[in-house]
Design a protein around this motif. Structure first.
Motif, PDB file in Angstrom:
ATOM      1  N   PHE A 185      44.535  24.783 -64.640  1.00  0.00           N
ATOM      2  CA  PHE A 185      45.731  25.367 -64.025  1.00  0.00           C
ATOM      3  C   PHE A 185      45.759  25.079 -62.513  1.00  0.00           C
ATOM      4  CE2 PHE A 185      45.307  28.782 -67.522  1.00  0.00           C
ATOM      5  CZ  PHE A 185      45.946  27.956 -68.426  1.00  0.00           C
ATOM      6  N   ASP A 186      44.598  25.170 -61.861  1.00  0.00           N
ATOM      7  CA  ASP A 186      44.531  24.905 -60.415  1.00  0.00           C
ATOM      8  C   ASP A 186      44.855  23.441 -60.115  1.00  0.00           C
ATOM      9  OD1 ASP A 186      43.805  27.522 -59.994  1.00  0.00           O
ATOM     10  OD2 ASP A 186      41.661  27.101 -59.759  1.00  0.00           O
ATOM     11  N   ALA A 187      44.397  22.543 -60.985  1.00  0.00           N
ATOM     12  CA  ALA A 187      44.622  21.115 -60.755  1.00  0.00           C
ATOM     13  C   ALA A 187      46.106  20.756 -60.835  1.00  0.00           C
ATOM     14  CB  ALA A 187      43.822  20.292 -61.764  1.00  0.00           C
ATOM     15  N   VAL A 188      46.800  21.250 -61.877  1.00  0.00           N
ATOM     16  CA  VAL A 188      48.215  20.880 -62.003  1.00  0.00           C
ATOM     17  C   VAL A 188      49.062  21.544 -60.922  1.00  0.00           C
ATOM     18  CG1 VAL A 188      48.046  20.420 -64.470  1.00  0.00           C
ATOM     19  CG2 VAL A 188      48.715  22.698 -63.699  1.00  0.00           C
ATOM     20  N   ALA A 189      48.601  22.693 -60.423  1.00  0.00           N
ATOM     21  CA  ALA A 189      49.327  23.339 -59.322  1.00  0.00           C
ATOM     22  C   ALA A 189      49.038  22.656 -57.991  1.00  0.00           C
ATOM     23  CB  ALA A 189      48.942  24.820 -59.242  1.00  0.00           C
ATOM     24  N   GLY A 190      47.815  22.129 -57.831  1.00  0.00           N
ATOM     25  CA  GLY A 190      47.415  21.551 -56.553  1.00  0.00           C
ATOM     26  C   GLY A 190      47.889  20.138 -56.320  1.00  0.00           C
ATOM     27  N   GLY A 191      48.117  19.374 -57.378  1.00  0.00           N
ATOM     28  CA  GLY A 191      48.618  18.015 -57.223  1.00  0.00           C
ATOM     29  C   GLY A 191      47.519  16.985 -57.017  1.00  0.00           C
ATOM     30  N   LYS A 192      47.939  15.767 -56.730  1.00  0.00           N
ATOM     31  CA  LYS A 192      47.022  14.636 -56.645  1.00  0.00           C
ATOM     32  C   LYS A 192      45.979  14.827 -55.547  1.00  0.00           C
ATOM     33  CE  LYS A 192      46.878   9.594 -56.210  1.00  0.00           C
ATOM     34  NZ  LYS A 192      47.666   8.330 -56.182  1.00  0.00           N
ATOM     35  N   ARG A 193      46.373  15.358 -54.392  1.00  0.00           N
ATOM     36  CA  ARG A 193      45.399  15.561 -53.308  1.00  0.00           C
ATOM     37  C   ARG A 193      44.305  16.534 -53.727  1.00  0.00           C
ATOM     38  NH1 ARG A 193      48.694  16.014 -47.540  1.00  0.00           N
ATOM     39  NH2 ARG A 193      49.481  13.862 -47.512  1.00  0.00           N
ATOM     40  N   TRP A 194      44.697  17.578 -54.446  1.00  0.00           N
ATOM     41  CA  TRP A 194      43.720  18.564 -54.910  1.00  0.00           C
ATOM     42  C   TRP A 194      42.740  17.898 -55.860  1.00  0.00           C
ATOM     43  CZ3 TRP A 194      41.462  20.735 -59.060  1.00  0.00           C
ATOM     44  CH2 TRP A 194      40.891  22.001 -58.920  1.00  0.00           C
ATOM     45  N   VAL A 195      43.262  17.077 -56.773  1.00  0.00           N
ATOM     46  CA  VAL A 195      42.411  16.380 -57.731  1.00  0.00           C
ATOM     47  C   VAL A 195      41.433  15.459 -57.002  1.00  0.00           C
ATOM     48  CG1 VAL A 195      42.400  14.626 -59.555  1.00  0.00           C
ATOM     49  CG2 VAL A 195      44.028  16.514 -59.659  1.00  0.00           C
TER      50      VAL A 195
END
Length: 485
Positions: free
Chosen positions: A329-339
């Motif tokens: 859930f955090d990854a899809v909310a955070g976007g590519k930079r978060w990943v």
């Protein structure tokens, strides 16, 4: 008179060594120049095998993918699915949009509840149309005791669960709260069943359900506004019939504007990606690149399997399972930079099926650095998540049941029919952690997984590589391009 000087490589040869020079000149102009001028994305494949052409010579085989299938022969079998009930999309879907296509296994009550929770999470991550084919098999008359012993979901329970889920997600989609975490998934559900043996009960017919979901997606197009009341008033039969007439009247250019994202139910989509695809600019970007390559690959990620601490039966401790879900859930909310940041720090995220041929060709290392689409080469057993024009998606081969390689044969056929692959530079999906499914447990414990591997190798060698592969389906009568089994 002004003398025009030609580039040295185009200058006529001198008398000395005239024959050899002319030969070099001709090679440069006839062979090299066309390659230099070839548009980006049109380079030849490095595959030494020639791509099959249609009998009419009108182009690559994938152009008629939806017309190609065959029925089972005397030694083959396919699921015989029947429609139980449908729940229509909340509103008609415009053709200039990507529809997510998925399938849900409700065969056993405990695991069925887990799958429905996944569908809810997927719908909340996706703000566009979503079609889902749900499956609730039955053991047949006189086997009530066995059904109870194996925790089989009854059709009455499946109907109730799906109706409640459809209503819940529809209400969430209508929420006026702009800070709501929910996407506006426009959900179209349909429940299928079949009469099973105890053995086939544990072998989810994923490919057959994928085909039914693709058939459902055919009606996810722009329908005259007057029909909206039929959907909202529960008159689905009339609305679906009207939609079918619209589908039949579509021109080729309109059909080319229907695209699908092929995704299993245990994945959720990057919020930024879904929002981008919902804009005219995002759609146009995808449409133009589908003109360069028929399939756009969406990179996939998951929680590190080692940190989930699976046991030998595929069970995860509740606290590790909760951690894995929250990471998704955090990854899809955070976007590519978060990943990218999480991967760099080694903070729990990993490439999905890291290091295996199922996803390796995606080249996530390049994706992390890329701002543009890039082409990748197919490798055997590749089975990515892709966006394609609906008319270019081959039917899935329904001979495959149970866990393992049911999608791999689809992509091997795509490749043999001329499909090439681009990777989207911004979009991604994330696997939501869960215990092994009943389907996965059964396939691994009974040898069905090895059987699927053997079937794949046989079909790949004798049908795909020989350019005689036609997906086997239960609806061969509807395929204009078929062949004798």
């Amino acid at each position: 008179m002004r003398r025009i000087t030609k580039p040295a490589w185009l200058a006529p040869p001198r008398k000395r060594g005239r024959f050899a020079a002319w030969l070099v000149f001709l090679l440069a102009t006839v062979v090299v120049l066309p390659e230099v001028l070839r548009p980006a994305g049109k380079q030849h494949s490095n595959d030494s095998r020639s791509q099959p052409e249609l009998a009419s010579g009108s182009g690559p085989a994938y152009l008629t993918a939806q017309q190609r299938c065959r029925g089972p022969n005397s030694t083959e079998s396919v699921p015989r699915l029947e429609v139980v009930e449908s729940w229509a999309a909340y509103q008609p879907t415009p053709p200039q949009q990507v529809t997510l296509v998925t399938q849900v296994n409700l065969a056993r009550q405990r695991l069925g509840k887990c799958r429905l929770d996944m569908l809810v999470s997927q719908c909340r991550s996706w703000p566009l149309a979503l079609v889902a084919a749900a499956y609730a098999p039955q053991l047949g008359a006189g086997q009530e005791e066995a059904a109870a012993q194996h925790n089989v979901t009854s059709l009455a329970d499946a109907r109730q669960q799906l109706a409640e889920l459809h209503h819940q997600l529809r209400q969430e989609g209508k929420s006026p709260d702009t800070t709501s975490p929910y996407g506006n998934c426009n959900l179209h559900l349909r429940l299928y069943t079949e009469v099973c043996t105890l053995d086939s009960l544990h072998q989810f017919p994923a490919n057959a359900l994928r085909n039914r979901a693709l058939q459902m997606a055919e009606t996810e197009i722009a329908v005259p506004a007057a029909l909206r009341h039929a959907w909202e008033g529960g008159k689905e039969a009339a609305a679906t019939a009207a939609a079918a007439s619209v589908v039949a009247s579509l021109s080729d250019s309109q059909a080319a504007r229907q695209a699908v994202l092929l995704l299993d139910v245990d994945f959720i989509v990057s919020r930024d990606f879904g929002a981008e695809l919902g804009t005219p600019a995002g759609w146009e970007d995808v449409r133009l690149h589908l003109g360069v390559a028929p399939a756009i690959v969406v990179p996939a990620f998951q929680a590190k399997l080692g940190e989930l601490a699976w046991n030998a039966k595929g069970v995860v401790q509740p606290e590790r399972l909760a951690w894995g879900k929250q990471l998704a859930f955090d990854a899809v909310a955070g976007g590519k930079r978060w990943v990218a940041d999480n991967l760099q720090r080694g903070a729990g995220l990993a490439e999905f099926n890291w290091g295996t041929c199922a996803r390796r060709a995606t080249n996530v290392s390049r994706w992390l650095q890329s701002k543009d689409y890039y082409r990748i080469e197919y490798e055997k057993n590749f089975e990515p998540d892709v966006i394609m024009l609906r008319q270019h998606v081959p039917w899935y081969d329904e001979r495959f049941r149970g866990y393992g390689l049911n999608k791999a044969i689809e992509f091997s056929a795509m490749h043999s029919w001329g499909v090439t692959f681009l990777v989207h530079p911004r979009g991604f999906v994330v696997h939501v952690a869960h215990p092994w499914s009943d389907n996965q447990q059964h396939s691994k414990s009974t040898g069905k997984l090895k059987s699927n591997f053997a079937s794949f190798e046989s079909i790949y060698a004798t049908e795909v590589l020989e350019n005689r592969f036609y997906p086997v389906t239960a609806f061969a009568d509807s395929c204009p391009l078929t062949m004798g089994a």
